[in-house]
Design a protein around this motif. Structure first.
Motif, short mmCIF file in Angstrom:
data_model
loop_
_atom_site.label_atom_id
_atom_site.label_comp_id
_atom_site.label_asym_id
_atom_site.label_seq_id
_atom_site.Cartn_x
_atom_site.Cartn_y
_atom_site.Cartn_z
N SER A 23 -11.82 23.71 55.77
CA SER A 23 -12.42 24.96 55.83
C SER A 23 -12.63 25.37 57.41
CB SER A 23 -13.62 25.02 54.89
OG SER A 23 -14.63 24.57 55.70
N GLN A 24 -12.81 26.78 57.39
CA GLN A 24 -13.24 27.33 58.74
C GLN A 24 -14.41 26.53 59.12
OE1 GLN A 24 -12.90 31.57 58.52
NE2 GLN A 24 -10.54 31.44 58.12
N ASN A 25 -15.49 26.47 58.25
CA ASN A 25 -16.70 25.85 58.47
C ASN A 25 -16.74 24.41 58.85
OD1 ASN A 25 -18.37 28.23 58.30
ND2 ASN A 25 -18.75 27.92 55.99
N GLU A 26 -16.02 23.74 58.16
CA GLU A 26 -15.81 22.26 58.45
C GLU A 26 -15.12 22.06 59.65
OE1 GLU A 26 -14.77 20.24 53.96
OE2 GLU A 26 -13.33 21.60 55.16
N PHE A 27 -14.04 22.86 60.19
CA PHE A 27 -13.47 22.93 61.36
C PHE A 27 -14.39 23.26 62.57
CE2 PHE A 27 -11.27 24.81 65.05
CZ PHE A 27 -10.33 23.72 65.47
N ALA A 28 -15.19 24.31 62.41
CA ALA A 28 -16.15 24.82 63.37
C ALA A 28 -17.26 23.58 63.80
CB ALA A 28 -16.80 25.92 62.94
N ALA A 29 -17.65 23.04 62.65
CA ALA A 29 -18.62 22.00 63.04
C ALA A 29 -17.91 20.76 63.48
CB ALA A 29 -19.18 21.53 61.47
N LEU A 30 -16.90 20.18 63.23
CA LEU A 30 -16.10 19.26 63.79
C LEU A 30 -15.92 19.54 65.31
CD1 LEU A 30 -13.32 18.26 61.46
CD2 LEU A 30 -15.15 16.90 62.21
N GLU A 34 -17.71 17.60 68.33
CA GLU A 34 -16.74 16.82 69.44
C GLU A 34 -16.97 17.40 70.94
OE1 GLU A 34 -13.68 14.25 70.23
OE2 GLU A 34 -14.68 14.53 68.35
N THR A 35 -17.29 18.80 71.06
CA THR A 35 -17.51 19.31 72.31
C THR A 35 -18.81 19.14 72.95
OG1 THR A 35 -15.85 20.99 71.25
CG2 THR A 35 -17.32 21.51 73.45
N TYR A 36 -19.85 18.74 71.89
CA TYR A 36 -21.21 18.60 72.59
C TYR A 36 -21.97 17.30 71.93
CZ TYR A 36 -20.59 23.39 73.85
OH TYR A 36 -20.16 24.49 74.77
N GLU A 37 -22.60 16.52 72.61
CA GLU A 37 -22.93 15.38 72.46
C GLU A 37 -23.97 15.27 71.13
OE1 GLU A 37 -25.19 11.73 74.62
OE2 GLU A 37 -23.57 12.60 75.53
N TYR A 38 -24.98 16.25 71.47
CA TYR A 38 -25.73 16.42 70.16
C TYR A 38 -26.14 17.84 70.02
CZ TYR A 38 -30.23 16.65 67.92
OH TYR A 38 -31.05 17.04 67.05
N VAL A 39 -26.05 18.15 68.64
CA VAL A 39 -25.81 19.79 68.08
C VAL A 39 -26.99 19.63 66.85
CG1 VAL A 39 -23.99 20.74 69.27
CG2 VAL A 39 -23.84 19.60 66.73
N THR A 40 -27.61 20.68 66.64
CA THR A 40 -28.75 21.14 65.71
C THR A 40 -27.96 21.41 64.60
OG1 THR A 40 -29.59 23.16 66.32
CG2 THR A 40 -30.60 20.98 67.22
N ASP A 41 -28.39 21.51 63.28
CA ASP A 41 -27.88 22.15 62.30
C ASP A 41 -27.78 23.76 62.31
OD1 ASP A 41 -27.36 19.67 60.98
OD2 ASP A 41 -29.16 20.04 59.56
N LYS A 42 -28.78 23.99 63.18
CA LYS A 42 -28.77 25.71 63.28
C LYS A 42 -27.63 25.96 64.36
CE LYS A 42 -32.32 29.08 65.08
NZ LYS A 42 -33.67 29.28 65.43
#
Length: 115
Positions: A23-30, A34-42
């Motif tokens: 899904s677009q959401n799954e891809f965006a999260a991946l 992958e781009t940033y070491e640590y990201v929050t759910d927000k």
């Protein structure tokens, strides 16, 4: 790159996501993870909304869509689906009309293979 080309690239990305079952959401999260070491759910939620808008806007920079496509080609999901990164060559070898015809033929063959 004109607006039509951007539209084509946006459609290409959406099509690939659909083909590999992301899904677009799954891809965006991946992509974000992958781009940033640590990201929050927000941050993920915010990026997911931004990503969806980028796939609709004609003002989205083509480099951005290309970066998403390049990342997509490296994902496990893409490889597991049995796909390889599309290759295209456009040089001065073909006249513009012949190159356009070749793209059309290639697209039709791809659609037939997918059936």
């Amino acid at each position: 790159m004109n607006k039509n080309k951007i539209s084509e690239k946006q459609s290409e990305l959406k099509s690939w996501l659909k083909k590999i079952g992301l899904s677009q959401n799954e891809f965006a999260a991946l992509f974000l993870e992958e781009t940033y070491e640590y990201v929050t759910d927000k941050e993920i939620k915010r990026f997911q909304e931004s990503f969806k808008k980028q796939l609709r806007r004609k003002s989205t920079k083509p480099e951005r869509i290309e970066a998403y496509l390049e990342y997509l080609y490296t994902t496990e999901k893409f490889k597991e689906a049995g796909y390889i990164k599309p290759q295209s060559f456009s040089g001065d070898i073909l006249e513009p009309i012949a190159a356009k015809m070749m793209r059309k033929i290639s697209k039709e063959l791809t659609e037939k293979i997918e059936l």
